[in-house]
Design an enzyme around this catalytic site. Structure first.
Site, PDB file in Angstrom:
ATOM      1  N   GLU A  28       0.819  -1.223   0.000  1.00 40.18           N
ATOM      2  CA  GLU A  28       0.000   0.000   0.000  1.00 40.18           C
ATOM      3  C   GLU A  28       0.858   1.280   0.000  1.00 40.18           C
ATOM      4  O   GLU A  28       0.495   2.278   0.630  1.00 40.18           O
ATOM      5  CB  GLU A  28      -0.951   0.000   1.203  1.00 40.18           C
ATOM      6  CG  GLU A  28      -1.936  -1.155   1.176  1.00 40.18           C
ATOM      7  CD  GLU A  28      -2.885  -1.166   2.362  1.00 40.18           C
ATOM      8  OE1 GLU A  28      -4.048  -1.564   2.189  1.00 40.18           O
ATOM      9  OE2 GLU A  28      -2.452  -0.792   3.460  1.00 40.18           O
ATOM     10  N   GLU A  33      -7.048  -7.414  -1.068  1.00 41.93           N
ATOM     11  CA  GLU A  33      -7.700  -7.266   0.240  1.00 41.93           C
ATOM     12  C   GLU A  33      -9.146  -6.847   0.076  1.00 41.93           C
ATOM     13  O   GLU A  33      -9.439  -5.681  -0.198  1.00 41.93           O
ATOM     14  CB  GLU A  33      -6.959  -6.251   1.123  1.00 41.93           C
ATOM     15  CG  GLU A  33      -5.589  -6.708   1.575  1.00 41.93           C
ATOM     16  CD  GLU A  33      -4.970  -5.783   2.617  1.00 41.93           C
ATOM     17  OE1 GLU A  33      -5.718  -4.947   3.194  1.00 41.93           O
ATOM     18  OE2 GLU A  33      -3.748  -5.897   2.857  1.00 41.93           O
TER      19      GLU A  33
END
Length: 897
Positions: free
Chosen positions: A229, A298
């Site tokens: 991320e 995710e």
């Protein structure tokens, strides 16, 4: 459902032999159990069956290993390609250190039975490299053992090495010691950071290579991840951001794993690294190259918890909607983060303020038990999607817009297959949709899946699975005493008292304040700040007519304030803001007064730009008097790191013998800075165990030297908004469906069964501010009941035998299916109504339309049985009840041994 006792699959997506799990009731049987349990006996029978056909199994294994020594993993715009075949994959996140090795096989089996092809995990750098070059891979951190269990279950694996992971894990998974290596700045073009990051990544890759775990070696790891991320914050790092990201990608590729690498939320991931999506919804995500597949690393089926906040929940209908939309829009690999969240044992939780529980409202709960209906609803979804696999991966896509918020995506493949996903994105209104001259009723915020472009196999809003009613059944510690010389209730406690302030020799003395984290380097949660104040006997406030006010300000995370060894008050920040202020009246005496402030961390920052520089600890201490304010901030402060009990390791079974424990048959209550030790037997049975700390204050707990973790049954505000039920329709966000207002965020703390010995278990509690240890209980997590709610318009096709089901067209009716866990029976029916009942499980209500014999029909079909099915048929409920209405059957039942 499969009922064979053992199965061996050599297909390209299931590479191993394993005992088959028959259904969710078996999966609910307890994963972390004793070797004498019925579960272990069942496993032994399965193994016996497997070995009865040993010659053929050995031949198949020989054939497999002689012809399939390696697998080629590549990709195109549609999907990953394994051994030349495109694959549509369902992945489940299970973090190995958030459970225990005894649970791992059961967790993996439950994920596989739930429809997962892949297990995904992070690799937790700070759990493995305890100091530079000093590695640890034992117990919960036995990565090789976990990866091997996944392989032996016949599943693929995604290894997210990071090694920065975030994950609500302490310090984002990066070792704290690395922050103190000169010149190091995390996650930027910093040479010390890159050197250590590369060293650890290489260490892990080489470990996997030695075990031949990568698919290119004949193993099952099909993807690896570097960084995590970073794209969301890359610009914040200025000129160091993009070069670091590109270096990370290049470094990963140089590892020569033979499998593709991914970078989640990395919008500029260079070829051939695949950029992937993390979000509640990823249907609109597009990779940064037309040659890369659409991967969702995710999908959050719930959310994490923070101490003092309400508990979040994400409805199964919305998760299913997000998944169906992702595959409808060309997705090919989905990973649930988390599929099993587990527990932040010891001091591994991050945040700060992340709870010890990392349950995440996941399909498998913290204790290893499948969460119904969520697990089963997603399992049915996975079956429906798998029926569409060939067309989704090989067919041509066509979009038909059927209304302002309604659309259908059709996939037609060269073999004549046709798949349709009909979506109604309207958040309020159900819609009748005409598709290929046939009408389909699609509820609001749902997707209907038609594997043949004709028959609805699954609708995301129509949950056919039963719901488990789960309770924590208490067992008082008094019932677990082991000494035959003691009568029931005569529990022997041992007590050790910490001194408030400096114990032993001080660590150092300094004018003003030091940063808490820089001082402890996370070796402990605790740091004492101690100073003194001289009060003249002539001071007016000594008469008691008024009290001085102690005013403390802190960067975080919490503090207990003591004056002359007496606790005055406590204060803390929260998950939204670590900083806080404390103002409390205090009592001073003439002469010297000792002011001792116990500063505490509650997990270190785990994400954000430059997060390693976020500090903690006191910033201001003042005392307000009637005639002015005394500022103690620049005083001489005496510092002591940690607690005496910590240094003595008194929580360990082999702790030092010079600790002066005081035996107490009646332990002190509401006493701060107190260690409690008691010896108990394990709770009866095989159910998972939680330690009920509702009547304690704040602290840490250990069983037989193993750290259960931080406990803090702090309650959320009664003024917060909590929903008695959750409307699944419309986009989910973490505050949408919260529960637990005015209740402890976390009351029970998971104690794995495998940590218990047959007798003589040593439970140690350190209580910081005071509680009642006599009210501590072990509680067994148990299903006590079931609920079912099904409508006559629910899909009733058998997804296990789809082709046969659509050919027979036998008009099977929807049915409520109930099944208690193994060994339990349906002992009573507590609610039953056919018609238009309303409400949710445990709060069903009869509607205006109600079949009067509903209760007797259900009771006859289900009572005293382990499982039953009640069809919504005319034979059961007639054909003249409310004829113009779509009817429903709601049932609640009790399970017992």
């Amino acid at each position: 459902m499969r009922t064979d006792s053992a199965a061996c699959s050599l297909s390209s997506n299931h590479i191993g032999c394993s005992a088959a799990v028959t259904d969710f009731a078996t999966l609910y049987s307890y994963n972390d159990v004793s070797p004498h349990s019925p579960v272990h006996r069942a496993k032994a029978m399965a193994i016996s069956t497997l070995f009865s056909s040993l010659p053929s199994v050995l031949f198949l294994l020989f054939l497999f290993f002689s012809t399939a020594s390696s697998a080629n993993v590549t990709y195109d715009r549609r999907s990953l390609i394994i051994d030349g075949q495109r694959k549509l994959l369902i992945s489940a996140s299970i973090h190995y250190p958030r459970s225990v090795p005894a649970m791992w096989p059961g967790l993996v089996a439950a994920a596989k039975e739930g429809g997962a092809d892949v297990i995904e995990t992070y690799v937790f750098w700070n759990g493995h490299e305890l100091s530079p070059g000093n590695y640890y891979f034992e117990d919960r951190f036995d990565l090789v053992k976990f990866v091997r269990i996944v392989r032996d279950a016949g599943m693929y694996m995604i290894l997210r090495i990071g090694p920065f992971v975030a994950a609500e894990w302490n310090f984002g998974g990066v070792p704290v010691w690395l922050h103190y290596v000169p010149g190091t700045v995390f996650r930027t073009n910093s040479e010390p950071f890159k050197r250590h990051m590369k060293s650890f990544t290489t260490y892990i890759v080489d470990m996997m290579k030695r075990e031949k775990f990568f698919a290119s070696q004949g193993g099952h790891i099909i993807l690896a991840q570097i960084e995590n991320e970073y794209g969301d914050i890359e610009r914040v790092y200025g000129d160091g951001g993009k070069p670091y990201a590109m270096w990370a990608a290049s470094m990963a590729l140089s590892q020569n794993t033979g499998v593709p690498w991914i970078m989640c939320q990395q919008y500029d991931a260079p070829d051939p690294v695949i950029n992937t999506c993390n979000s509640f919804y990823c249907d609109q995500f597009t990779p940064n190259s037309p040659n890369k597949p659409k991967i969702w690393t995710e999908n959050w089926p719930g959310w994490f918890q923070t101490f003092g906040a309400r508990n979040p929940h994400r409805p199964a209908e919305d998760i299913a909607f997000s998944v169906a939309r992702f595959f409808q829009k060309g997705g090919s690999l989905l990973n649930y983060y988390m599929y099993h969240g587990g527990t932040n044992f010891d001091r591994t939780s991050g945040g700060p303020f992340i709870t010890t529980s990392y349950d995440y409202d996941a399909p498998i709960d913290e204790y290893g038990l499948v969460r119904l209906p969520k697990w089963a609803h997603l399992k049915e979804l996975h079956k429906a999607i798998k029926l569409c696999e060939h067309a989704l991966l090989h067919g041509e896509q066509m979009l038909q817009v059927l209304g302002p918020l309604q659309e259908v995506n059709v996939y037609s493949d060269p073999s004549g297959g046709c798949v349709a996903f009909i979506a109604n994105m309207d958040e309020e209104n159900d819609r009748w949709i005409i598709f290929q001259n046939k009408s389909y009723n699609v509820p609001a915020w749902s997707v209907s899946i038609l594997p043949d472009c004709k028959n609805v196999a699954f609708n995301t809003a129509k949950v056919r699975s039963q719901t488990f009613i789960v309770d924590m059944v208490p067992e008082n510690l008094q019932a677990l005493i082991i000494s035959p010389k003691k009568s029931s209730g005569d529990l022997q406690w041992n007590i050790f008292m910490e001194k408030a302030g400096i114990w032993g020799e001080s660590d150092f003395v300094r004018k003003g304040f030091v940063d808490h984290i820089n001082t402890t380097k996370d070796s402990t949660d605790y740091l004492w700040y101690t100073t003194s104040l001289y009060v003249d006997e002539s001071e007016e406030y000594l008469s008691g007519r008024s009290h001085p006010i102690l005013m403390v300000e802190s960067k975080g995370h919490a503090v207990h304030a003591f004056v002359n060894q007496e606790l005055q008050a406590s204060a803390s920040g929260n998950g939204s803001d670590s900083t806080f202020k404390l103002q409390t009246p205090i009592s001073l005496r003439a002469g010297k007064n000792e002011i001792a402030l116990l500063s505490m961390t509650v997990g270190l920052q785990n994400a954000g730009p430059f997060y390693e520089w976020v500090g903690a600890g006191l910033t201001s201490v003042k005392i307000r008097l009637n005639n002015g304010t005394i500022d103690l901030s620049s005083n001489t402060w005496i510092y002591k790191i940690g607690l005496e009990g910590e240094q003595q390791n008194i929580f360990k079974a082999d702790g030092k013998n010079d600790v002066k424990w005081m035996p107490k048959s009646d332990p002190p209550r509401n006493q701060p800075l107190t260690w409690y030790k008691v010896v108990v037997d394990p709770p009866e049975g095989n159910e998972p165990v939680g330690l009920d700390m509702q009547f304690m204050g704040k602290g840490q707990a250990w069983l037989n030297g193993k750290a259960i973790g931080r406990y803090w049954p702090v309650t959320s505000s009664i003024h917060d908004e909590c929903a008695p039920s959750c409307n699944y329709r419309g986009k989910f966000f973490p505050d949408k469906c919260r529960t637990g207002c005015g209740e402890p965020t976390q009351r029970w703390y998971h104690v794995p069964r495998s940590w218990f010995q047959p007798s003589g278990n040593i439970l140690v509690i350190f209580e910081e501010k005071g509680g009642d240890p006599t009210k501590i209980t072990f509680s067994r997590r148990r299903v006590i009941g079931l609920c079912g709610f099904v409508s006559t318009d629910y899909p009733s096709m058998d997804l296990e035998s789809w082709d046969q089901s659509i050919r027979s067209n036998n008009g099977d009716k929807a049915a409520v299916h109930l099944k208690c866990p193994e060994g339990m029976l349906i002992s009573s029916i507590t609610f039953a109504s056919f018609g238009n009942p309303s409400g949710t499980c445990r709060s069903y209500r009869q509607g205006s339309c109600h079949y009067p014999n509903s209760f007797s029909v259900v009771e006859k079909a289900c009572r005293h049985k382990s499982q039953c099915a009640v069809s919504l048929s005319e034979d059961n409920f007639g054909n003249d009840l409310c004829p113009s209405m779509v009817k429903m059957l709601a049932v609640e039942a009790a399970c017992s041994w």
